[in-house]
Design a protein around this motif. Sequence first.
Motif, short mmCIF file in Angstrom:
data_model
loop_
_atom_site.label_atom_id
_atom_site.label_comp_id
_atom_site.label_asym_id
_atom_site.label_seq_id
_atom_site.Cartn_x
_atom_site.Cartn_y
_atom_site.Cartn_z
N GLU A 140 0.89 -1.17 0.09
CA GLU A 140 -0.05 -0.07 0.03
C GLU A 140 0.80 1.14 0.08
OE1 GLU A 140 -2.63 0.02 3.39
OE2 GLU A 140 -0.80 -0.50 4.59
N SER A 142 1.81 5.10 -1.88
CA SER A 142 1.69 5.88 -3.28
C SER A 142 3.12 6.21 -3.86
CB SER A 142 1.12 7.37 -3.07
OG SER A 142 0.81 8.04 -4.23
N GLU A 174 -4.90 0.82 -0.09
CA GLU A 174 -4.87 1.92 -0.89
C GLU A 174 -3.34 1.95 -1.59
OE1 GLU A 174 -4.85 4.96 2.03
OE2 GLU A 174 -7.13 5.17 2.26
N CYS A 176 -1.22 3.21 -5.00
CA CYS A 176 -1.17 4.47 -6.09
C CYS A 176 0.26 4.27 -6.83
CB CYS A 176 -1.29 5.59 -5.81
SG CYS A 176 -1.35 6.92 -7.03
N GLN A 239 -4.31 3.44 -9.82
CA GLN A 239 -4.94 3.28 -8.59
C GLN A 239 -5.86 2.28 -8.38
OE1 GLN A 239 -6.27 7.49 -8.53
NE2 GLN A 239 -4.54 8.28 -7.20
N LYS A 242 -9.58 2.19 -3.34
CA LYS A 242 -9.50 2.95 -2.08
C LYS A 242 -8.40 4.27 -2.47
CE LYS A 242 -11.97 0.82 0.83
NZ LYS A 242 -13.03 1.50 1.73
N ALA A 243 -7.58 3.92 -3.28
CA ALA A 243 -6.48 5.15 -3.71
C ALA A 243 -7.03 6.10 -4.43
CB ALA A 243 -5.28 4.58 -4.35
N ARG A 246 -8.68 8.30 -1.88
CA ARG A 246 -7.73 9.19 -1.06
C ARG A 246 -7.19 10.16 -1.77
NH1 ARG A 246 -3.15 6.75 3.27
NH2 ARG A 246 -2.54 8.78 4.13
#
Length: 300
Positions: A140, A142, A174, A176, A239, A242-243, A246
């Motif tokens: 998870e 970014s 999440e 990304c 993504q 969930k990403a 967010r």
Amino acid sequence: AVADVEGAAPPGKLRLSLGKTGVEVRADHHAKLEALHAIASAATGRAEPSAAERAADCFSLLARYSAACGAQLRGGGFHAALHGECFDALAADFGVTMECFASPLNCRWPRFCSQFPDVDRPFGSVGSFFDEEGGFAFAEGSFEANPPFDEGVVARMERRMRRLLRGAQEGGRELCFVVIIPHWPDKSAGWAALRNSEFLARHVRIPLRDHGYFEGAQHNKLKSQYRVASFDTSVFWLQSSKARERWPVTDAKVARLKEAFRPKQKEDPSGSGGALAEGGAEGGRPAKRARAAAAGAAPR
């Protein structure tokens, strides 16, 4: 032992030598390497390395990358990097704090994936992006990905990202990836796979004339550190669901990133070295000695 030969390099540079073999690096980039070394040592709980150990690690790193590009700046393609402002925009708007393809010489944050973990780990590398056994999990978070502009690498990267995103989607996590590569719609299966990805949140094309990059040989060049782009660039946001919730990819965020990409070579006639972003990999403050070492380095 590795020796720091004072006065053996042009002003603004240092020369590290082992026997008759020497490597040069900009003084501000050497300070950055010292800072990375201190942060990585503290993060792993190792005893503070001696000056001789740090010098040996710096020499090994610089010698490896010098050899990889033919032992001369024009011998091979040091990979160009994003402007510091681009990384700042990605961090502020999409929570990015780590690069999937970097090196201690051009990284923005103290934790990154790189090609040569054996010499890069003392400076914060977590291994190759493609290491799926024992490498960084990418469960998870970014991440920014500006891979070498090689079709095989891009296609392989897309396949791994697809597997990771499917796992995150199934697990409700999440995840990304912001991917930056040349705009290759007609000649790259990897580009096409990214453009048609089930996880694509947005794709943006930045025209050649509207952006630039940071020199790949930034650690050695004393002149301008910036270069104009030689191609249109594609930016992909991949993504999980969930990403997307967010870190939504809005028009305002895209506009800020495009502004950060604007060419800068005319703004930097004297050259400025690469530096770490303010704070650590998770936004924390680095060790006191690391902050002091990096203090004199200009923004990347």
